[in-house]
Design a protein around this motif. Structure first.
Motif, PDB file in Angstrom:
ATOM      1  N   PRO A   1      -5.782  -1.747  -6.667  1.00  0.00           N
ATOM      2  CA  PRO A   1      -5.028  -0.819  -5.816  1.00  0.00           C
ATOM      3  C   PRO A   1      -5.735  -0.462  -4.507  1.00  0.00           C
ATOM      4  O   PRO A   1      -5.069  -0.165  -3.516  1.00  0.00           O
ATOM      5  CB  PRO A   1      -4.859   0.412  -6.713  1.00  0.00           C
ATOM      6  N   ASP A   2      -7.068  -0.498  -4.491  1.00  0.00           N
ATOM      7  CA  ASP A   2      -7.791  -0.179  -3.259  1.00  0.00           C
ATOM      8  C   ASP A   2      -7.925  -1.380  -2.322  1.00  0.00           C
ATOM      9  O   ASP A   2      -8.549  -1.276  -1.267  1.00  0.00           O
ATOM     10  CB  ASP A   2      -9.176   0.394  -3.564  1.00  0.00           C
ATOM     11  N   GLY A   3      -7.365  -2.516  -2.694  1.00  0.00           N
ATOM     12  CA  GLY A   3      -7.387  -3.699  -1.849  1.00  0.00           C
ATOM     13  C   GLY A   3      -8.427  -4.729  -2.226  1.00  0.00           C
ATOM     14  O   GLY A   3      -8.396  -5.861  -1.721  1.00  0.00           O
ATOM     15  N   THR A   4      -9.352  -4.383  -3.087  1.00  0.00           N
ATOM     16  CA  THR A   4     -10.363  -5.341  -3.524  1.00  0.00           C
ATOM     17  C   THR A   4      -9.690  -6.566  -4.147  1.00  0.00           C
ATOM     18  O   THR A   4      -8.772  -6.437  -4.956  1.00  0.00           O
ATOM     19  CB  THR A   4     -11.300  -4.705  -4.571  1.00  0.00           C
TER      20      THR A   4
ATOM     21  N   THR B   1       0.809  -1.225   0.000  1.00  0.00           N
ATOM     22  CA  THR B   1       0.000   0.000   0.000  1.00  0.00           C
ATOM     23  C   THR B   1       0.841   1.273   0.000  1.00  0.00           C
ATOM     24  O   THR B   1       0.455   2.272  -0.625  1.00  0.00           O
ATOM     25  CB  THR B   1      -0.964   0.019   1.191  1.00  0.00           C
TER      26      THR B   1
ATOM     27  N   HIS C   1      -4.861  -8.119  -6.164  1.00  0.00           N
ATOM     28  CA  HIS C   1      -5.675  -7.061  -5.568  1.00  0.00           C
ATOM     29  C   HIS C   1      -5.730  -5.842  -6.474  1.00  0.00           C
ATOM     30  O   HIS C   1      -4.724  -5.479  -7.105  1.00  0.00           O
ATOM     31  CB  HIS C   1      -5.083  -6.603  -4.228  1.00  0.00           C
TER      32      HIS C   1
ATOM     33  N   THR D   1      -1.786   2.252 -10.542  1.00  0.00           N
ATOM     34  CA  THR D   1      -3.206   2.108 -10.875  1.00  0.00           C
ATOM     35  C   THR D   1      -3.552   0.695 -11.358  1.00  0.00           C
ATOM     36  O   THR D   1      -4.725   0.360 -11.468  1.00  0.00           O
ATOM     37  CB  THR D   1      -3.616   3.109 -11.959  1.00  0.00           C
TER      38      THR D   1
ATOM     39  N   GLU E   1       0.481   4.110  -3.065  1.00  0.00           N
ATOM     40  CA  GLU E   1       0.204   5.533  -2.848  1.00  0.00           C
ATOM     41  C   GLU E   1       1.366   6.411  -3.312  1.00  0.00           C
ATOM     42  O   GLU E   1       1.168   7.429  -3.980  1.00  0.00           O
ATOM     43  CB  GLU E   1      -0.084   5.781  -1.376  1.00  0.00           C
TER      44      GLU E   1
END
Length: 282
Positions: free
Chosen positions: A78-81, A55, A76, A64, A59
């Protein structure tokens, strides 16, 4: 200098590769990655670790694309999904845990973005030092795996006796031949068991689909055996100077070590300054 493919995507392992021995990306390497991204080259990372270990770089570098985690078991956003999951079979995890208990090995379950184990000891401290999240502690770990926890992969550690790790790897390889794969990944103190046929290389195929590029237009970096499949699939497969001999022999190029900005120098040579790059026909 021979002709090399025109690179549209760079994928880098973390520990021992993109990160130096202080677990940091150095200014030269970071600048090379950023210059490549400004020119339209896509960038992402592939690690044996969990999503939380990525993470900070997501950032910092503005990644992306999806990231490859747990040696290809998880992909995953980038937002962790979780976009893709190829977990080890529960019965294999339980069988291996019984073996580990008999051999005096510490068991750590990887499930989603979490590490789960019985107690926090020097082995877990080593994982956290390398960017993993603080573990969830469960006394009856075996019972939890049998009932509640969905294991993605499982690692076994013994930092006090590295020879025992080698012996346990041999036991795992013999017991799970044709069912799952045992591999060394990053730290000398651990061996892991992951699903058969899963690797960073197989996960790379998903990244290629998302990015809309071919493997030939990809440059992949790594320093260990868990990176070798990914390195071999790439248009330019790059091994670090600190990689074992078989990894270096399997790569197209060997760059400097992770403590000598190997990734950054290779990006400069083969992407930013490569006048011999061959652009593939659309």
């Amino acid at each position: 200098m021979p002709d090399y493919p025109f690179i549209r995507l760079i994928v880098a392992d973390l520990d021992g590769t993109l990160l130096n021995s202080e677990h940091e990306i150095t200014p030269l390497t970071e600048d090379a990655v950023r210059q490549a991204m400004v020119r339209g080259v896509m960038f992402t990372v592939a690690t044996g670790k969990t999503y939380p270990s990525t993470t900070g770089l997501i950032e910092r570098l503005g990644i992306t694309l999806p990231v490859i985690c747990s040696n290809g078991v998880l992909i995953h956003a980038p937002d962790g999904t979780i976009l893709q999951r190829s977990p080890i079979r529960r019965e294999y995890a339980i069988e291996a845990m019984h073996m580990a208990d008999a051999a005096g090995m510490v068991t750590v379950i990887y499930s989603g973005a979490s590490l789960i184990c019985r107690e926090y000891d020097r082995n877990l401290a080593e994982l956290v030092e390398h960017g993993e999240p603080e573990p969830v502690l469960i006394d009856d770990l075996l019972g939890a795996v049998q009932s509640d926890i969905d294991p993605d992969k499982i690692i076994f550690m013994n930092g006090a006796d590295l020879e025992s790790v080698i012996r346990f790897q041999a036991l795992l390889e013999e017991r799970f031949a044709g069912r799952a794969q045992a591999m060394r990944s990053g730290l000398d103190s651990l061996v892991e068991l992951i699903p058969l046929g899963i690797s960073k290389g197989t996960a790379l195929d998903t990244i290629l689909d998302v990015a809309g590029v071919t493997a030939a237009e990809t440059m992949c970096f790594g320093d260990n055996c868990n990176d070798l499949d990914m390195i071999r699939r790439a248009g330019i497969g790059v091994a670090m100077a600190n990689a074992p001999a078989d990894v270096r022999q399997g790569a197209d190029v060997v760059t400097r070590s992770n403590d000598e900005d190997g990734v950054g120098h290779a990006i400069h040579k083969f992407v930013l300054n490569n006048v011999h790059a061959v652009r593939r026909a659309e």
